[in-house]
Write a protein that holds these residues in place. Structure first.
Motif, PDB file in Angstrom:
ATOM      1  N   TYR A  53      -5.330   7.223  -3.256  1.00  0.00           N
ATOM      2  CA  TYR A  53      -6.569   6.905  -2.571  1.00  0.00           C
ATOM      3  C   TYR A  53      -6.331   5.025  -2.916  1.00  0.00           C
ATOM      4  O   TYR A  53      -7.010   4.315  -2.160  1.00  0.00           O
TER       5      TYR A  53
ATOM      6  N   VAL B 136      -7.514  -2.768   1.611  1.00  0.00           N
ATOM      7  CA  VAL B 136      -9.103  -4.587   1.325  1.00  0.00           C
ATOM      8  C   VAL B 136      -7.652  -5.510   1.006  1.00  0.00           C
ATOM      9  O   VAL B 136      -8.156  -7.257   1.489  1.00  0.00           O
TER      10      VAL B 136
ATOM     11  N   GLY C  14      -6.286   2.363  -0.307  1.00  0.00           N
ATOM     12  CA  GLY C  14      -7.877   0.967   0.319  1.00  0.00           C
ATOM     13  C   GLY C  14      -7.425   0.259  -0.723  1.00  0.00           C
ATOM     14  O   GLY C  14      -7.242  -0.951  -0.095  1.00  0.00           O
TER      15      GLY C  14
ATOM     16  N   THR D 171       0.725  -1.448  -0.012  1.00  0.00           N
ATOM     17  CA  THR D 171      -0.002   0.476   0.011  1.00  0.00           C
ATOM     18  C   THR D 171       0.369   1.030  -0.474  1.00  0.00           C
ATOM     19  O   THR D 171       0.373   2.371  -0.684  1.00  0.00           O
TER      20      THR D 171
END
Length: 1005
Positions: free
Chosen positions: A63, A71, A67, A48
């Motif tokens: 973003y 996840v 995200g 990430t």
């Protein structure tokens, strides 16, 4: 959770015997897996962050990347968590599986340890590393005692050497091995083991088991011994075993078969067809039929006798016996075993036996006797042809039936009881005569003899016997019996005639002699005295002749017996010689008496018969001796502890006799020619009576003579010592001589004289008055009873043959009255009948004394004195009544011997010692049907019973004597039974009386 460190339960073996160690599978994930799970979240974050940096200023993209990383990271976390949960579940399942495996391993270990099988484990060298409890117990040792030792260490040395090579080869090639060996027990014995060892599939060493084969070895030894015995037995029995494989058609026969047929020993394999060809043509059908019946199951056993051909061409008899031992599912026979036995000898014996039986049957059928055999139930199983000839019944019709079926109905009950006694073992043999019913209705008398047939255990198999036709003999016996009865009847008529003649002669003779004696006692001149003396001598001679005739008649009729009593021999000899001393002196003869020193004086015997013999011999000596001397010598001929045989010798110097005359000397009615100076007298019965009396006394008589120089008569007689230990008869005649001096005659008695003859009334009354007594005369028994009822008399003297009422009936009436009111009346019988029948009848009614006409005054005086003593037996007290039917009247018996207690005790002892002899003669006479012998023996027993007052026994013996005299043979047995029953009642009473007397005598002393 560290699964790799999870231990096994404590005490659980890490492995099982025969299985190598294996790695334990992991229970959880490895450390590398665990590190991979920890890096997953970090990788998500790094990814990430990398996305954000790469996006730079592009915030939206950043973003989005951020995200997406979050996840992804969340998804990865969820995946890791799901994987961890499944891993945990798998770990728990593995743990449970591991626990179950450990439990099963523990169970297997316990099962191995406690298994009844004998299990062990060794290392590669064969040393025991593990044994279970059953093996240690079987070897009678502790496990620790065996572990570490080679399994062969306790083997027998012979087995160690024998099994060393097979064991080394099994180690080298790692292959199973099995061996049998003997193992040493702690007690020093040996036990057989079967050891099986198998190499472990994984790892070194062996696993094995042990089997105890001691019983198998013993059984094998027994089987081997039986096989050997079977072979020996087969050889000795000339037998061969066979096995028939029916499906293959092959028959195997043991080596004995070849030897039976004359070849060498060895197993024979043949077929049923070949055996059939070797069988005798006449026997093939029978052999085939028996074989088919056995194979089909109709017969349980195959059994047939047949002939087979030997190698020499001869025919050999064989007995084949077999059984089907294997059948298929459909019941068809597949295998039979059996035995073939040589029976040639048996067949030859059977043939010889058939020939012998045929010959035996021919012999039996030609015999006159019926020969038979029965089974255990009594039915005939064999009969010869004589049965048909005798009875008309066919043998075949009679077989299977009992003997009783053909016996006369009147005889069946007796035959039934005899046969029952035989079959029950109570009789060893049956001998009996019976009437068999013939087919034509004619009864034949057969003599039956039967014996039982038993096996070795004593069980009854049946009977064998014979029957002989005795019809002709029975007819002859019947005729003889009738003739005998006729003769006995004639003899009774003769006896009665002589008794009547005696009575008719004695009655007037009593008057003549009595009146003569009375006249001689009065005042008469010399001539009258001589005339009266001639009358007296003639009367005495007539009386002597009458007595001889009667004595000979009694002897011939068997009515004269020997009556034993104690007596003094010296007194008897003195009496005999004194009677002839006066006659000898008148002829100028010297009469001497010589008695040897060893001759006993006290004897038991018949003194009266002894005196009678001596009287005849001395009378003849005086009669036929003209000058010189006569000598009587007594000496001992033989002597025993209880008996003595005496010899009496009468020697004279008379005319003698020739040897021809001696032959008829002792014959009846025979008289030897006398010298001219001797008077002829007598009827020739004297010496005949002497001979008979000597024989009756157990002796004999003989004579020696030289004509012109005299003669010598010898006679022997058997006597007993006092109180002998042998049985004999007993009687105490009233006139027996005794050693005691004669008592002084009593006087002053009132006497009732019952006499119907006027002359005899006067004679008896005169004698009584001369003796100082007071007679009252009546003429019959009825008047006597009236006089007795109305007056008291000291004595009754009564004739027996009286008008209106006889003397016996009058005496019975008096005794019956006395039984009711007491007292005892002395009664003297004065009769012309001197035979034993009248004496017995007098004893039955307790008549005190017995006198025979003609009676001398001295004898009458002695009888009166005895009666007077009897009436004074208990002064001041009435005498006890005598009841005719009383069991044992000892008081009356004592009274008859003047209450002499010592003598009475002797009488009882003599009875106890002597009753058996006449009783045995009675039994023998009843068995033989001998009527005269029975009458004589019963008469003797009757006299003995009367002497001791045994009234019941006396009455029974009297009845038995009557049955014998009248020859009522059908009642003999009943009469004897009555005597034996009475005797059984008397004997305990006598024993008790002797015991009481013994105590009384001890107390008195």
């Amino acid at each position: 959770m560290n699964l790799s460190e999870s231990p096994l339960p404590q005490g659980m073996p890490q492995n099982l015997p025969g299985r190598p160690d294996r790695p334990t599978p992991p229970a959880t994930a490895s450390p590398a897996d665990r590190r991979m799970v920890a890096l997953i979240p970090g990788l998500g974050i790094l990814a990430t962050l990398g996305g954000v940096v790469a996006a730079g200023d592009n915030r939206l993209f950043a973003y989005l990347v951020l995200g997406l990383g979050i996840v992804v990271t969340a998804i990865l976390v969820l995946l890791v968590r799901s994987w961890s949960a499944r891993a945990q579940i798998r770990e728990q399942a593995i743990q449970r599986s591991l626990d179950e495996t450990r439990r099963q391993l523990a169970t297997l270990e316990q099962a191995w340890e406690h298994s009844p099988a004998l299990l062990f484990r060794t290392d590669v060298a064969g040393a025991w590393t593990q044994i279970n409890a059953s093996l240690a117990q079987a070897l009678h040792r502790q496990p620790m005692e065996l572990l570490g030792q080679g399994w062969w260490a306790k083997l027998d040395r012979r087995d160690q050497a024998a099994h060393d090579a097979p064991w080394r080869e099994a180690i080298a090639q790692r292959q199973p091995v099995e061996m049998q060996c003997r193992y040493a027990t702690p007690e020093g014995g040996k036990q057989w083991l079967q050891v099986s060892l198998t190499p472990l599939s994984e790892g070194p060493g062996f696993a094995g088991c042990v089997k105890l084969i001691e019983q198998e070895k013993a059984l094998a030894a027994t089987i081997a011994e039986l096989e050997e015995q079977r072979e020996i037995l087969a050889d000795s029995l000339k037998a061969a075993y066979f096995e028939w494989d029916i499906a293959r058609g092959e028959i195997r026969l043991s080596p004995q078969w070849a030897r039976l047929l004359g070849g060498e020993g060895g197993e024979t394999i043949t077929s049923s067809r070949e055996l059939e060809l070797a069988t005798h043509p006449e026997d093939r059908g029978l052999v085939h039929a028996q074989a088919i019946a056995t194979l089909n199951g109709a017969n349980t056993y195959y059994h047939v006798d047949h002939r087979v051909r030997t190698r020499s061409g001869e025919w050999l008899w064989i007995e084949s016996h077999g059984k089907v031992v294997d059948r298929g599912p459909d019941g068809s026979a597949r295998r039979m075993i059996g035995i073939n036995r040589d029976i040639s000898i048996r067949k030859r014996l059977e043939s010889a036996l058939r020939d012998a039986e045929a010959h035996h049957r021919q012999v039996l059928d030609n015999m006159n006797e019926v020969i038979f055999r029965t089974d255990a139930t009594g039915n005939w199983t064999a009969l010869n042809a004589a049965w048909t000839e005798l009875t008309g019944h066919q043998v075949d019709d009679s077989l299977g039936r009992p003997l009783q079926h053909y016996v006369h109905p009147e005889d069946r009950s007796e035959i039934y009881h005899l046969l029952r006694g035989l079959t029950e073992g109570k009789l060893a043999e049956v001998r009996h005569e019976l009437r068999a019913a013939g087919k034509d209705g004619f009864d034949r008398w057969l003599e039956l003899r039967m014996r039982p047939q038993k096996d070795d255990q004593g069980r009854l198999l049946g009977t064998t016997g014979t029957m002989h036709d005795v019809t002709d003999r029975h007819r002859a016996e019947l005729e003889l019996r009738r003739a005998k009865e006729t003769a006995e009847s004639a003899n009774r008529v003769k006896t009665d005639f002589l008794a009547n003649v005696s009575h008719e002669i004695r009655t007037p003779l009593h008057g003549i002699m009595g009146m003569t004696d009375l006249l001689l006692e009065g005042k008469v001149d010399q001539t009258q005295h001589e005339h009266l003396q001639l009358i007296r001598n003639s009367s005495a001679a007539l009386l002597r002749t009458l007595n001889e005739v009667l004595d000979f008649s009694r002897i011939e009729a068997g009515k004269m017996g020997i009556e034993l009593a104690e007596f003094a021999l010296g007194q008897a000899l003195e009496t005999a010689t004194k009677a002839h001393a006066l006659a000898a002196a008148k002829k100028g003869l010297t009469l001497r008496l010589k008695v040897a020193p060893e001759v006993p004086d006290a004897l038991t015997g018949d003194a009266r018969r002894l005196q009678q013999v001596l009287d005849h011999l001395l009378d003849n000596a005086v009669k036929f001796t003209g000058k010189g001397e006569i000598e009587l010598t007594v000496q001992t001929r033989a002597e025993l502890s209880e008996r003595v045989m005496l010899e009496f010798i009468v020697r004279d110097t008379g005319s003698g006799f020739t040897s021809q005359q001696r032959d008829n000397l002792f014959s009846a009615f025979s008289q030897v020619a006398r010298p001219e100076d001797a008077k002829k007298s007598g009827v020739g019965l004297g010496l005949a009576i002497v001979k008979r009396l000597a024989e009756m006394m157990g002796g004999e008589v003989w004579a020696e003579s030289v004509p012109g120089r005299g003669s010598t008569f010898h006679f022997t007689a058997r006597f007993y010592r006092p109180n002998p230990l042998v049985g004999r008869a007993l009687a105490l005649p009233a006139s027996s001589p005794r050693a005691e001096p004669k008592p002084k005659h009593c006087t002053g008695l009132t006497v009732l004289l019952v006499e119907d003859d006027e002359l005899n009334q006067k004679v008896a009354a005169s004698m009584l008055r001369n003796l100082g007594h007071y007679p009252t005369i009546v003429v019959n028994g009825a008047d006597a009873i009236v006089a007795w009822e109305t007056h008291r008399y000291d004595l009754v003297i009564m004739d027996l043959q009286l008008p209106l009422m006889g003397g016996i009936e009058a005496a019975r009436y008096i005794r019956e009255k006395e039984a009711a009111r007491g007292g005892h009346q002395p009664i003297i019988a004065l009769t012309a009948h001197g035979d034993s029948d009248y004496r017995a009848r007098c004893k039955e009614v307790a008549i005190s004394d017995f006198l025979v006409k003609p009676v001398e005054k001295d004898l009458l005086a002695e009888a009166v004195d005895r009666a007077a003593a009897l009436s004074k037996a208990a002064p001041g007290q009435p005498a006890k009544a005598v009841t005719a039917n009383r069991l044992l009247d000892l008081d009356a018996a004592r009274a008859r011997i003047n209450n002499d207690e010592a003598m009475f005790r002797k009488i009882l002892e003599l009875f106890l010692m002597g009753y058996e002899q006449p009783l045995l003669r009675c039994r023998s006479a009843v068995k033989d049907g001998d009527a005269p012998a029975l009458a004589t023996a019963a008469h003797q027993l009757k006299g003995m019973a009367g002497n001791i007052g045994a009234n019941t026994l006396r009455a029974a013996a009297t009845q038995l004597e009557r049955l014998g005299r009248e020859a009522h043979r059908e009642s003999f047995a009943d009469g004897l039974e009555a005597v034996e029953l009475a005797l059984a009642e008397v004997l305990p009473e006598l024993d008790r009386e002797l015991g009481i007397n013994k105590l009384a005598s001890l107390a008195a002393s």
